[in-house]
Motif scaffolding. Structure first.
Motif, PDB file in Angstrom:
ATOM      1  N   ALA A  29       0.863  -1.025  -0.002  1.00 57.94           N
ATOM      2  CA  ALA A  29       0.162   0.006   0.003  1.00 57.94           C
ATOM      3  C   ALA A  29       0.980   1.289   0.120  1.00 57.94           C
ATOM      4  O   ALA A  29       1.967   1.206   0.594  1.00 57.94           O
ATOM      5  CB  ALA A  29      -0.823  -0.097   1.232  1.00 57.94           C
ATOM      6  N   SER A  30       0.266   2.396  -0.492  1.00 56.24           N
ATOM      7  CA  SER A  30       1.271   3.561  -0.444  1.00 56.24           C
ATOM      8  C   SER A  30       1.570   4.140   0.729  1.00 56.24           C
ATOM      9  O   SER A  30       2.630   4.791   0.692  1.00 56.24           O
ATOM     10  CB  SER A  30       0.246   4.627  -1.147  1.00 56.24           C
ATOM     11  N   GLY A  31       0.959   3.620   1.869  1.00 55.29           N
ATOM     12  CA  GLY A  31       1.224   4.021   3.243  1.00 55.29           C
ATOM     13  C   GLY A  31       2.400   3.007   4.059  1.00 55.29           C
ATOM     14  O   GLY A  31       2.970   3.241   5.031  1.00 55.29           O
ATOM     15  N   ASP A  32       2.584   2.202   3.124  1.00 61.09           N
ATOM     16  CA  ASP A  32       3.834   1.021   3.824  1.00 61.09           C
ATOM     17  C   ASP A  32       4.891   1.771   3.694  1.00 61.09           C
ATOM     18  O   ASP A  32       5.603   2.442   2.727  1.00 61.09           O
ATOM     19  CB  ASP A  32       3.809  -0.165   2.748  1.00 61.09           C
ATOM     20  N   PRO A  33       5.876   1.623   4.844  1.00 64.37           N
ATOM     21  CA  PRO A  33       7.128   2.453   4.889  1.00 64.37           C
ATOM     22  C   PRO A  33       8.003   1.676   4.041  1.00 64.37           C
ATOM     23  O   PRO A  33       9.088   2.520   3.686  1.00 64.37           O
ATOM     24  CB  PRO A  33       7.560   1.948   6.229  1.00 64.37           C
TER      25      PRO A  33
ATOM     26  N   VAL B  52      10.783   0.878  -2.403  1.00 65.11           N
ATOM     27  CA  VAL B  52      10.703  -0.105  -3.572  1.00 65.11           C
ATOM     28  C   VAL B  52      10.374   0.982  -4.967  1.00 65.11           C
ATOM     29  O   VAL B  52      10.801   0.270  -5.979  1.00 65.11           O
ATOM     30  CB  VAL B  52       9.546  -1.012  -3.015  1.00 65.11           C
ATOM     31  N   ARG B  53       9.663   1.756  -4.837  1.00 62.40           N
ATOM     32  CA  ARG B  53       9.099   2.665  -5.842  1.00 62.40           C
ATOM     33  C   ARG B  53      10.676   3.259  -6.489  1.00 62.40           C
ATOM     34  O   ARG B  53      10.687   3.212  -7.738  1.00 62.40           O
ATOM     35  CB  ARG B  53       8.133   3.601  -5.498  1.00 62.40           C
TER      36      ARG B  53
ATOM     37  N   ASP C 269       2.375   5.411 -11.178  1.00 62.13           N
ATOM     38  CA  ASP C 269       1.614   5.817 -10.223  1.00 62.13           C
ATOM     39  C   ASP C 269       0.152   6.009 -10.820  1.00 62.13           C
ATOM     40  O   ASP C 269      -0.830   6.421 -10.013  1.00 62.13           O
ATOM     41  CB  ASP C 269       1.712   7.311  -9.932  1.00 62.13           C
ATOM     42  N   PHE C 270      -0.444   5.355 -11.833  1.00 62.17           N
ATOM     43  CA  PHE C 270      -1.501   5.104 -12.140  1.00 62.17           C
ATOM     44  C   PHE C 270      -2.270   4.423 -11.163  1.00 62.17           C
ATOM     45  O   PHE C 270      -1.720   3.393 -10.585  1.00 62.17           O
ATOM     46  CB  PHE C 270      -1.772   4.356 -13.510  1.00 62.17           C
ATOM     47  N   GLY C 271      -3.676   4.644 -10.915  1.00 60.45           N
ATOM     48  CA  GLY C 271      -4.428   4.051  -9.970  1.00 60.45           C
ATOM     49  C   GLY C 271      -4.485   2.290  -9.998  1.00 60.45           C
ATOM     50  O   GLY C 271      -4.769   1.831  -8.959  1.00 60.45           O
ATOM     51  N   ASP C 272      -4.400   1.905 -11.355  1.00 64.52           N
ATOM     52  CA  ASP C 272      -4.686   0.377 -11.444  1.00 64.52           C
ATOM     53  C   ASP C 272      -3.172  -0.259 -11.423  1.00 64.52           C
ATOM     54  O   ASP C 272      -3.091  -1.609 -11.567  1.00 64.52           O
ATOM     55  CB  ASP C 272      -5.033   0.115 -12.674  1.00 64.52           C
ATOM     56  N   PHE C 273      -2.269   0.420 -11.192  1.00 67.44           N
ATOM     57  CA  PHE C 273      -0.795  -0.165 -10.950  1.00 67.44           C
ATOM     58  C   PHE C 273      -0.298  -0.354  -9.389  1.00 67.44           C
ATOM     59  O   PHE C 273      -0.593   0.732  -8.468  1.00 67.44           O
ATOM     60  CB  PHE C 273       0.045   0.515 -11.778  1.00 67.44           C
ATOM     61  N   SER C 274       0.460  -1.148  -9.059  1.00 71.63           N
ATOM     62  CA  SER C 274       0.849  -1.587  -7.435  1.00 71.63           C
ATOM     63  C   SER C 274       2.207  -2.081  -7.535  1.00 71.63           C
ATOM     64  O   SER C 274       2.585  -2.912  -8.348  1.00 71.63           O
ATOM     65  CB  SER C 274      -0.269  -2.100  -6.790  1.00 71.63           C
TER      66      SER C 274
END
Length: 252
Positions: free
Chosen positions: A105-109, A114-115, A130-135
């Motif tokens: 998740a975006s809030g993961d430290p 990693v990004r 950073d598109f909403g459907d990519f993780s």
């Protein structure tokens, strides 16, 4: 299906361990095997990969991809690393790692690190990362198997491939790479002395306490420090040692 008999496997040594680590840390892509939710059959796909600072494989996945749905349903997966060369493709080293995938998740430290590391290896992915459907996904390795060529098979544990990293060391990476990229001729000198390459455009892409990756286009080379960094200040000394020794205190 039973496991292969022990006499098929060689005793793991430092050379085999280093080969496996380099295969993992220098890969740009891998074959990902997941369990198809609808059928329970194995499903393989090609994915772009990088590693976190500790060596854990990382992926950037789209919610539209079948393997993303498969991982959401069953986190077990396997990745095959290794580039076939000339001649018999089975004569070249390859590494299979098995483990469980975790969506970050975006809030993961770990997310920002990693990004940053993934996009440093795959710069074109910046346009859609950073598109909403990519993780981003991290793979927790549970076991691994190295085939270093004919009759050179080894079993590896997570500790053989990954090493815990102090938070201060992990967070120092971005600043150190920024300094290396702006210092005149540092990357060129590293490439010339450590890789014996005078081609222009080499850069330090990613860094961890045990070594770093240099990139030129799609080419990736890993340099291993003579000893691990224990504090952020150690990095300056380790890079200076490499440059002063001309690479004699490092291994690729």
């Amino acid at each position: 299906m039973t496991n292969p008999p022990d006499d098929v496997l060689r005793s793991l040594d430092d050379d085999a361990r280093l080969m496996a680590q380099i295969l993992l840390r220098t890969a740009r892509h891998a074959s990902l095997a997941t369990v198809e939710p609808e059928t329970g059959y194995p499903m393989a796909s090609r994915v772009a990969v990088a590693t976190d600072a500790d060596g854990a494989p990382t992926l950037l996945v789209s919610s539209l991809a079948p393997h993303t749905a498969a991982l959401a349903n069953d986190s077990r997966c396997s990745l095959l690393f290794g580039e076939p060369g000339k001649g018999d493709p089975l004569a070249h080293p390859r590494l299979t790692v098995s483990g469980r995938a975790e969506l970050l998740a975006s809030g993961d430290p770990r997310h920002a690190r990693v990004r940053r590391r993934f996009l440093s290896r795959h710069r074109k992915s910046t346009t859609y990362a950073d598109f909403g459907d990519f993780s981003f996904v991290a793979i927790a390795i549970e076991r691994a198997r190295l085939n270093g060529g004919f009759a050179r098979a080894y079993a590896l544990s997570p500790d053989d491939l990954c090493a815990s990293v102090e938070e201060a060391l992990a967070e120092a990476e971005a600043d150190i790479i920024d300094r290396l990229s702006t210092a005149p001729d540092v990357a060129a000198n590293l490439a010339s002395r450590l890789l014996r390459s005078d081609e222009l455009g080499w850069r330090v892409a990613t860094l961890d306490p045990t070594g770093f990756e240099m990139m030129l286009g799609d080419r990736i080379e890993r340099i291993v420090f003579s000893r691990p960094a224990r504090t952020p200040d150690d990095y300056d000394m380790l890079f200076k040692q490499l440059l002063d020794s001309g690479g004699e205190e490092a291994s690729e």
